[in-house]
Design a protein around this motif. Structure first.
Motif: not given
Length: 250
Positions: A43-49, A92-95
């Motif tokens: 999926g879109p992943g979770i922003p680092e912050h 890095g590839g997402g998710g």
């Protein structure tokens, strides 16, 4: 815990174009004597912050009405209660990849817990659990049924009042923040209608830092189980509730 991670991954993929995938992998680390469980999605992943905050109670990145911010906090509490860790990484590839690490051996009690300061209840108690979140009701039920208690659940303060009108309870565990009749209003109604049962109320909340909640709980003088909770803490508080006829005084 595992079901919650899978549901979160499924929800993260709902608006993503195909192909969508959820991958669950496990492996044993003989050196550390631990079992690793990875739940990964593309999926879109979770922003680092935001990654440092997703395990906080009531913090959610889901749209209004979809997420409560309780699931991951409770999952973390369950994993830590078993001596493990729960973390998240976004490649890095997402998710997103959630990793659970659990020890394979028995968890030794902490030194201060070696000799408990309370005596476990040997008497079965009838306990009413009031919470609008199904996963919280189910988790508390599992903990207390495992301790040989009889458990009745209600999904709202209104339903709790209906059940209390028909039956007396040895303990009433209620969430504070609920739609309709919240925990504070339920407590006040119990005071009005069944004053003898006020001493059976235990609040369950993840919002004790809020000034209004903190003041209310302090004024009530009732015990609090904080989310995410440990099974041992739930059992301890129930065991410390008085046994007697006060519940029948009303």
């Amino acid at each position: 815990m595992l079901l919650n991670l899978i549901i979160n991954a499924q929800q993260a993929l709902q608006d993503r174009p195909a192909p969508r995938s959820i991958r669950i992998e496990t492996h044993f680390d003989p050196g550390a004597d631990t079992v690793h469980i990875n739940v990964a999605d593309n999926g879109p992943g979770i922003p680092e912050h935001l990654r440092a905050r997703i395990f906080e109670p009531f913090f959610t990145t889901k749209p209004t009405g979809i997420g409560t911010g309780v699931g991951l906090a409770v999952s973390l509490g369950v994993v830590e209660a078993h001596g493990g860790t729960l973390s998240v990484d976004c490649p890095g590839g997402g998710g997103a990849v959630f990793t659970v690490v659990l020890p394979t051996g028995c968890v030794e009690p902490a030194a201060e817990d070696t000799i408990p300061s309370w005596k476990p209840s040997v008497t079965q108690r009838t306990i009413l659990i009031v919470d609008d979140e199904p996963e919280i009701r189910e988790m508390l039920s599992e903990i207390l049924i495992g301790a040989k208690h009889r458990v009745v659940t209600a999904s709202s303060g209104r339903e709790a009042l209906q059940r209390m009108a028909a039956e007396r309870y040895d303990a009433i565990l209620t969430d504070i923040r609920m739609p309709d009749i919240d925990g504070r209003s339920l407590y006040e109604e119990i005071q009005r209608r069944w004053p003898g049962q006020v001493g059976r109320v235990v609040f369950v909340t993840g919002d004790t830092l809020a000034a209004g909640v903190r003041t209310f709980v302090a004024e009530s003088g009732r015990p609090v189980i904080e989310k995410p909770f440990l099974p041992s803490e739930v059992r301890r508080i129930i065991a410390q509730l008085p046994i007697g006829d006060s519940a029948a005084a009303a």
